[in-house]
Motif scaffolding. Structure first.
Motif, PDB file in Angstrom:
ATOM      1  N   ASP A  92       0.914  -1.289  -0.054  1.00  0.00           N
ATOM      2  CA  ASP A  92       0.183   0.006  -0.160  1.00  0.00           C
ATOM      3  C   ASP A  92       0.795   1.467  -0.042  1.00  0.00           C
ATOM      4  OD1 ASP A  92      -2.116  -1.507  -0.040  1.00  0.00           O
ATOM      5  OD2 ASP A  92      -2.563  -1.280   2.147  1.00  0.00           O
ATOM      6  N   SER A 127       3.943   1.791  -1.162  1.00  0.00           N
ATOM      7  CA  SER A 127       4.579   1.495  -2.368  1.00  0.00           C
ATOM      8  C   SER A 127       3.579   2.389  -3.344  1.00  0.00           C
ATOM      9  CB  SER A 127       5.143   0.394  -3.142  1.00  0.00           C
ATOM     10  OG  SER A 127       3.996  -0.371  -3.470  1.00  0.00           O
ATOM     11  N   GLU A 128       2.227   2.018  -3.417  1.00  0.00           N
ATOM     12  CA  GLU A 128       1.377   2.609  -4.372  1.00  0.00           C
ATOM     13  C   GLU A 128       1.021   4.205  -4.086  1.00  0.00           C
ATOM     14  OE1 GLU A 128      -1.901  -0.091  -4.010  1.00  0.00           O
ATOM     15  OE2 GLU A 128      -1.065  -1.438  -5.291  1.00  0.00           O
ATOM     16  N   GLN A 129       0.837   4.341  -2.689  1.00  0.00           N
ATOM     17  CA  GLN A 129       0.703   5.629  -2.378  1.00  0.00           C
ATOM     18  C   GLN A 129       1.765   6.576  -2.469  1.00  0.00           C
ATOM     19  OE1 GLN A 129      -0.875   5.020   1.706  1.00  0.00           O
ATOM     20  NE2 GLN A 129      -2.486   3.694   0.942  1.00  0.00           N
ATOM     21  N   ASP A 134       4.113   6.426  -4.976  1.00  0.00           N
ATOM     22  CA  ASP A 134       4.913   6.618  -6.077  1.00  0.00           C
ATOM     23  C   ASP A 134       6.150   6.044  -6.156  1.00  0.00           C
ATOM     24  OD1 ASP A 134       2.490   7.979  -7.249  1.00  0.00           O
ATOM     25  OD2 ASP A 134       3.264   9.950  -6.667  1.00  0.00           O
ATOM     26  N   ALA A 184       3.291  -6.589  -5.546  1.00  0.00           N
ATOM     27  CA  ALA A 184       3.545  -5.380  -5.595  1.00  0.00           C
ATOM     28  C   ALA A 184       3.536  -4.817  -7.160  1.00  0.00           C
ATOM     29  CB  ALA A 184       5.054  -5.054  -5.058  1.00  0.00           C
ATOM     30  N   ALA A 185       3.231  -3.459  -7.561  1.00  0.00           N
ATOM     31  CA  ALA A 185       3.062  -3.353  -9.044  1.00  0.00           C
ATOM     32  C   ALA A 185       4.311  -2.755  -9.669  1.00  0.00           C
ATOM     33  CB  ALA A 185       2.012  -2.263  -9.180  1.00  0.00           C
TER      34      ALA A 185
END
Length: 296
Positions: free
Chosen positions: A94, A96-98, A100, A130-131
């Protein structure tokens, strides 16, 4: 290439040894490193005197990230530090996504070897969800860590996941000047001595030549000049490890999914063996939409 790098840490000796590698990457790319400690508040052991235990976990976490941040500043690396509560792998993904994040760097295991970053737990789950690329570093390696890497290995099987790994490998090679090694493994361990097996091996070898030609063309179009292409036969994880040793590879990049016999990159197969035993960092690039839902 990378602007924001995430380094999750539990303050253990293994994690601290991997921090130096994360700082090398951040320094090379003039990136900001995000140091994250997760106070694991999901454990059953916290049901009693919960408030006091969480306070202690957060205090310990703050000390851990403060020390790591100090090391980053000493190397003139921009740093953001954070202590959060929650389930470790979900919190890491989460965050890592928030924030950038472009890349996550983390050890394959951490505190006391089995408590926090045990492969099969946090690191595996982050790789699977993870994206962004995840670089898993074995703290028990024999080799010193070095970045930028001079020799980068991309095993390829022609799958979409492998294509993504190759794209990442090309970007790394162009950004650092590394030599790119392309490797395809024809898995022959299950083939018997009869004529049908011989025909099957011929088919696999023919397909291997097609895959390698396509990969080489992609690299050529990207204007990467330093390239080595090899086709090997055998058991994939063993062949890859041997190739790493024999060619002094410093970073391997793989996709987490594929379609051919070689590309069983779901945890528990080839990938788990490589992460546990690789003498060099392994960057995992996940195919979008290929989530392997971990157990909670």
């Amino acid at each position: 290439m990378y602007t924001h790098i995430l380094f999750p840490t539990d303050g253990s000796d293994p994690a601290e040894s991997v921090l130096e590698y994360a700082l090398q990457i951040a320094s090379e790319h003039e990136a900001t490193i995000h140091v994250l400690n997760v106070a694991d508040t999901g454990r059953d052991s916290l049901t009693t005197i919960r408030g006091k235990v969480i306070d202690v976990l957060e205090e310990e976490g703050q000390e851990i990230v403060d020390e790591a941040a100090q090391r980053a500043r000493a190397r003139d690396v921009a740093v953001v530090s954070e202590v959060l509560q929650g389930d470790p792998y979900r919190t890491i993904v989460d965050y890592s996504e928030q924030s950038d994040i472009d890349c996550i760097v983390m050890p394959t295991h951490g505190r006391r070897g089995i408590q926090r970053f045990l492969l099969g737990s946090v690191t595996e789950r982050v790789i699977n969800t993870a994206a962004v690329p995840v670089i898993a570093v074995n703290p028990d390696r024999d080799r010193p860590l070095a970045y930028p890497s001079q020799r980068v290995l991309v095993p390829t099987d022609g799958s979409r996941g492998a294509e993504l790994a190759l794209t990442e490998g090309i970007d790394v090679a162009r950004a650092t000047g590394a030599t790119l090694h392309l490797l395809h493994v024809v898995e022959t361990g299950n083939l018997g001595p009869d004529a049908r097996s011989a025909l099957k091996e011929n088919e696999l070898t023919g397909r291997a030549n097609e895959i390698m030609a396509e990969a080489a063309e992609t690299v050529e179009e990207a204007s990467v000049e330093a390239v080595t292409s090899v086709i090997e036969h055998g058991e994939p994880s063993n062949v890859i490890r041997n190739y790493i040793d024999e060619n002094e590879i410093e970073l391997a990049i793989l996709g987490t999914h594929g379609q051919t016999d070689f590309s069983r990159y779901v945890m528990g197969g080839v990938s788990a063996k490589l992460v546990r035993t690789s003498p060099v960092p392994v960057m995992w690039v996940r195919e979008p939409g290929s989530d392997v839902t971990p157990d909670s």
